[in-house]
Motif scaffolding. Structure first.
Motif, mmCIF file in Angstrom:
data_model
loop_
_atom_site.group_PDB
_atom_site.id
_atom_site.type_symbol
_atom_site.label_atom_id
_atom_site.label_comp_id
_atom_site.label_asym_id
_atom_site.label_seq_id
_atom_site.Cartn_x
_atom_site.Cartn_y
_atom_site.Cartn_z
ATOM 1 N N CYS A 49 1.116 -1.087 -0.343
ATOM 2 C CA CYS A 49 -0.141 -0.172 -0.132
ATOM 3 C C CYS A 49 1.179 1.544 -0.129
ATOM 4 C CB CYS A 49 -1.033 -0.092 1.087
ATOM 5 S SG CYS A 49 -0.059 -0.218 2.662
ATOM 6 N N SER A 50 0.338 2.755 0.212
ATOM 7 C CA SER A 50 1.449 3.573 -0.237
ATOM 8 C C SER A 50 1.168 3.395 1.053
ATOM 9 C CB SER A 50 -0.025 4.884 -0.591
ATOM 10 O OG SER A 50 -1.029 5.388 0.154
ATOM 11 N N ARG A 51 1.822 4.785 1.685
ATOM 12 C CA ARG A 51 2.246 5.308 2.744
ATOM 13 C C ARG A 51 1.370 5.936 3.599
ATOM 14 N NH1 ARG A 51 7.297 7.551 0.482
ATOM 15 N NH2 ARG A 51 6.398 9.393 0.047
ATOM 16 N N ASN A 52 0.643 7.587 2.263
ATOM 17 C CA ASN A 52 -0.731 7.680 3.052
ATOM 18 C C ASN A 52 -1.510 7.049 3.554
ATOM 19 O OD1 ASN A 52 0.923 10.197 2.274
ATOM 20 N ND2 ASN A 52 -0.654 10.247 0.400
ATOM 21 N N GLU A 53 -1.698 5.784 2.887
ATOM 22 C CA GLU A 53 -2.575 5.055 3.072
ATOM 23 C C GLU A 53 -2.514 3.630 4.377
ATOM 24 O OE1 GLU A 53 -4.684 3.124 -1.054
ATOM 25 O OE2 GLU A 53 -2.363 2.283 -0.841
ATOM 26 N N LEU A 54 -1.062 3.950 4.671
ATOM 27 C CA LEU A 54 -0.805 3.238 5.520
ATOM 28 C C LEU A 54 -0.649 3.928 6.751
ATOM 29 C CD1 LEU A 54 0.877 0.655 7.286
ATOM 30 C CD2 LEU A 54 2.700 1.190 6.410
ATOM 31 N N ILE A 55 -0.583 4.911 6.853
ATOM 32 C CA ILE A 55 -0.598 6.102 8.101
ATOM 33 C C ILE A 55 -1.950 5.918 8.061
ATOM 34 C CG2 ILE A 55 -0.569 8.646 8.254
ATOM 35 C CD1 ILE A 55 2.007 8.652 6.797
ATOM 36 N N GLU A 56 -3.145 6.319 7.694
ATOM 37 C CA GLU A 56 -4.374 6.712 7.864
ATOM 38 C C GLU A 56 -4.727 5.240 8.074
ATOM 39 O OE1 GLU A 56 -7.615 7.339 5.333
ATOM 40 O OE2 GLU A 56 -6.022 8.608 3.994
ATOM 41 N N GLN A 57 -4.485 4.396 7.657
ATOM 42 C CA GLN A 57 -5.101 2.369 8.404
ATOM 43 C C GLN A 57 -4.300 2.711 10.294
ATOM 44 O OE1 GLN A 57 -2.860 -0.427 6.379
ATOM 45 N NE2 GLN A 57 -4.625 -0.103 4.422
ATOM 46 N N LEU A 58 -2.812 2.831 9.814
ATOM 47 C CA LEU A 58 -2.960 2.626 11.614
ATOM 48 C C LEU A 58 -2.915 3.758 12.760
ATOM 49 C CD1 LEU A 58 1.353 2.717 10.921
ATOM 50 C CD2 LEU A 58 0.691 1.060 11.369
ATOM 51 N N ILE A 59 -3.644 5.355 11.861
ATOM 52 C CA ILE A 59 -4.399 5.909 12.834
ATOM 53 C C ILE A 59 -5.654 5.612 13.336
ATOM 54 C CG2 ILE A 59 -5.409 8.292 13.148
ATOM 55 C CD1 ILE A 59 -2.612 9.474 11.062
ATOM 56 N N ASN A 60 -6.279 5.309 12.280
ATOM 57 C CA ASN A 60 -7.447 3.905 12.471
ATOM 58 C C ASN A 60 -7.734 3.194 13.644
ATOM 59 O OD1 ASN A 60 -8.534 6.073 10.930
ATOM 60 N ND2 ASN A 60 -8.378 5.089 9.058
ATOM 61 N N LEU A 61 -7.040 2.755 13.380
ATOM 62 C CA LEU A 61 -6.863 1.118 15.051
ATOM 63 C C LEU A 61 -5.423 1.914 16.109
ATOM 64 C CD1 LEU A 61 -4.917 -1.177 12.214
ATOM 65 C CD2 LEU A 61 -6.743 -1.242 12.870
ATOM 66 N N GLU A 62 -5.805 2.896 16.035
ATOM 67 C CA GLU A 62 -4.914 3.285 16.737
ATOM 68 C C GLU A 62 -6.257 3.842 17.830
ATOM 69 O OE1 GLU A 62 -3.090 3.677 20.582
ATOM 70 O OE2 GLU A 62 -2.071 2.444 19.090
ATOM 71 N N TYR A 63 -6.995 4.949 16.922
ATOM 72 C CA TYR A 63 -8.384 5.783 17.205
ATOM 73 C C TYR A 63 -9.326 4.848 17.905
ATOM 74 C CZ TYR A 63 -11.844 8.627 17.467
ATOM 75 O OH TYR A 63 -12.835 9.267 17.938
ATOM 76 N N LEU A 64 -9.259 3.681 17.078
ATOM 77 C CA LEU A 64 -10.619 2.216 18.027
ATOM 78 C C LEU A 64 -9.526 1.577 18.624
ATOM 79 C CD1 LEU A 64 -10.992 0.014 14.457
ATOM 80 C CD2 LEU A 64 -12.563 1.885 15.491
ATOM 81 N N LYS A 65 -8.490 1.529 19.042
ATOM 82 C CA LYS A 65 -7.935 0.349 20.486
ATOM 83 C C LYS A 65 -8.299 1.944 21.860
ATOM 84 C CE LYS A 65 -3.580 -0.336 19.690
ATOM 85 N NZ LYS A 65 -2.596 -0.516 20.048
ATOM 86 N N ARG A 66 -8.223 2.497 21.366
ATOM 87 C CA ARG A 66 -8.001 4.104 22.583
ATOM 88 C C ARG A 66 -9.230 4.001 22.929
ATOM 89 N NH1 ARG A 66 -3.781 8.260 22.655
ATOM 90 N NH2 ARG A 66 -1.574 6.665 21.552
ATOM 91 N N SER A 67 -10.544 4.031 21.815
ATOM 92 C CA SER A 67 -12.062 4.348 21.819
ATOM 93 C C SER A 67 -12.810 3.503 22.796
ATOM 94 C CB SER A 67 -12.563 4.302 20.156
ATOM 95 O OG SER A 67 -11.899 5.395 20.353
ATOM 96 N N LYS A 68 -11.445 2.324 22.679
ATOM 97 C CA LYS A 68 -13.156 1.224 23.335
ATOM 98 C C LYS A 68 -12.771 1.615 25.333
ATOM 99 C CE LYS A 68 -12.053 -2.517 20.857
ATOM 100 N NZ LYS A 68 -11.313 -3.776 20.318
#
Length: 51
Positions: free
Chosen positions: A32-51
């Protein structure tokens, strides 16, 4: 004609060269692109912190 980007905004930030190398390697591994990866990482971390 330029392609319209919906819900996208350009950002510019600095990071260490070693972090960029890691990002590039991870994006290559995930095919994937760097941009896609950054978005994925941010979204995963956001989900973890939202629990």
């Amino acid at each position: 004609m330029a392609m319209v980007k919906k819900n996208k905004k350009s950002y510019n930030f600095t990071m260490s060269t070693t972090t960029k190398q890691k990002l590039d390697e991870m994006a290559l591994t995930d095919d994937c692109s760097r941009n896609e990866l950054i978005e994925q990482l941010i979204n995963l971390e956001y989900l973890k912190r939202s629990k």
